[in-house]
Design a protein around this motif. Sequence first.
Motif, PDB file in Angstrom:
ATOM      1  N   ILE A 195      -4.884  65.069  38.364  1.00  0.00           N
ATOM      2  CA  ILE A 195      -5.857  64.963  39.450  1.00  0.00           C
ATOM      3  C   ILE A 195      -7.007  64.054  39.010  1.00  0.00           C
ATOM      4  O   ILE A 195      -7.440  63.158  39.745  1.00  0.00           O
ATOM      5  N   ALA A 196      -7.496  64.285  37.792  1.00  0.00           N
ATOM      6  CA  ALA A 196      -8.580  63.466  37.263  1.00  0.00           C
ATOM      7  C   ALA A 196      -8.121  62.014  37.110  1.00  0.00           C
ATOM      8  O   ALA A 196      -8.878  61.072  37.402  1.00  0.00           O
ATOM      9  N   TYR A 197      -6.895  61.837  36.688  1.00  0.00           N
ATOM     10  CA  TYR A 197      -6.347  60.485  36.552  1.00  0.00           C
ATOM     11  C   TYR A 197      -6.319  59.774  37.910  1.00  0.00           C
ATOM     12  O   TYR A 197      -6.690  58.599  38.024  1.00  0.00           O
ATOM     13  N   THR A 198      -5.890  60.501  38.942  1.00  0.00           N
ATOM     14  CA  THR A 198      -5.857  59.933  40.294  1.00  0.00           C
ATOM     15  C   THR A 198      -7.254  59.537  40.745  1.00  0.00           C
ATOM     16  O   THR A 198      -7.462  58.467  41.332  1.00  0.00           O
ATOM     17  N   LYS A 199      -8.224  60.392  40.459  1.00  0.00           N
ATOM     18  CA  LYS A 199      -9.606  60.085  40.837  1.00  0.00           C
ATOM     19  C   LYS A 199     -10.135  58.885  40.044  1.00  0.00           C
ATOM     20  O   LYS A 199     -10.964  58.115  40.546  1.00  0.00           O
ATOM     21  N   ALA A 200      -9.638  58.724  38.814  1.00  0.00           N
ATOM     22  CA  ALA A 200     -10.024  57.550  38.023  1.00  0.00           C
ATOM     23  C   ALA A 200      -9.491  56.281  38.681  1.00  0.00           C
ATOM     24  O   ALA A 200     -10.182  55.258  38.740  1.00  0.00           O
ATOM     25  N   LEU A 201      -8.256  56.354  39.194  1.00  0.00           N
ATOM     26  CA  LEU A 201      -7.681  55.210  39.899  1.00  0.00           C
ATOM     27  C   LEU A 201      -8.488  54.882  41.158  1.00  0.00           C
ATOM     28  O   LEU A 201      -8.722  53.713  41.475  1.00  0.00           O
ATOM     29  N   GLN A 202      -8.907  55.930  41.860  1.00  0.00           N
ATOM     30  CA  GLN A 202      -9.717  55.725  43.063  1.00  0.00           C
ATOM     31  C   GLN A 202     -11.027  55.025  42.702  1.00  0.00           C
ATOM     32  O   GLN A 202     -11.474  54.104  43.391  1.00  0.00           O
ATOM     33  N   ALA A 203     -11.652  55.489  41.625  1.00  0.00           N
ATOM     34  CA  ALA A 203     -12.913  54.890  41.186  1.00  0.00           C
ATOM     35  C   ALA A 203     -12.708  53.431  40.778  1.00  0.00           C
ATOM     36  O   ALA A 203     -13.540  52.572  41.068  1.00  0.00           O
ATOM     37  N   GLN A 204     -11.593  53.170  40.139  1.00  0.00           N
ATOM     38  CA  GLN A 204     -11.284  51.806  39.724  1.00  0.00           C
ATOM     39  C   GLN A 204     -11.146  50.888  40.931  1.00  0.00           C
ATOM     40  O   GLN A 204     -11.641  49.761  40.928  1.00  0.00           O
TER      41      GLN A 204
END
Length: 303
Positions: free
Chosen positions: A109-118
């Motif tokens: 989930i955190a990884y997905t949110k990191a992609l969103q932030a990117q």
Amino acid sequence: MKPIRPFLLAALLSASLQAQEAAPAPQELMQRLFDPKANEEQLMEAVKKAGMAGIPRQQLIEAKLVWGLRNQDSAWLTKILPELEVLAANFDRSQSAGLKSADEIRSFIAYTKALQAQDKNDEAGFKSQILEAIWLNPGQAQIFTQIIEKKRMEAKMANLKVDLALVITTHDGEATTLGDQLSDKKALLVDFWASWCGPCMQLMPELKKKAAELSKHGIVVAGMNKDDKDAQAVTAKIHDEQSIEFPWLIEPAERPFTKLLEIESIPRMVLIAPNGQVLFNGHPQDPALWVALQKVNPDIKAP
């Protein structure tokens, strides 16, 4: 040099035991759920049938997660984010298809949110979320740090330009340049390979398919040999054995492209614009390659 694996592939290893660990469920249905070759439509059809057969919803969500990670599809991961959050809140190890804990789900989930932030160029948000992913799932830290390395590489490449006028040779010894090969086309996709690189040789059929398909869209595909010994003879031999019908080049012994592009492992593909700008630098099976190609020509479709 060890070949770069497609990003996050190792993250899927824990889910590779799904068929064995999910004994109550029909093995064929589970294999379809986690089929690495399935496209989105096939996945959803498998999810539908598996749900009707009584396979636990948790395993269906895990299958969607694995598919999104395997295909590096940030839009898909964002789409299923609510399901992942429900899964993390209600995780039952006994119902799992391969994932071991709620924190493992939360790490993705955190990884997905990191992609969103990117995607939003939110540097602080990216750092916060990717570090959270590592904290929650340190066993997969190497996987999560790959996206950091990739981000840094992209930043470097954005400020580089390849010398298209540098003289190189073809498989038959003729002098040429990348500029000559590019001519008036939209972009040049260079595949760096060597005869001693097993994965490079295994991907030759895919390279030939790319060359044939991308030529229709104004993109030239070229091979660039990196053998240290008898490069001319090796390149010519492979050219004939593989029936190559596109530019087949040899990198100079000084390795100017390898140094500039920081090619530490092969196979490696580099997409170059007519002005020498690097549009992609990574593994041939990285889904980001097709994203870059579609920016050159929106008509290009990923396989």
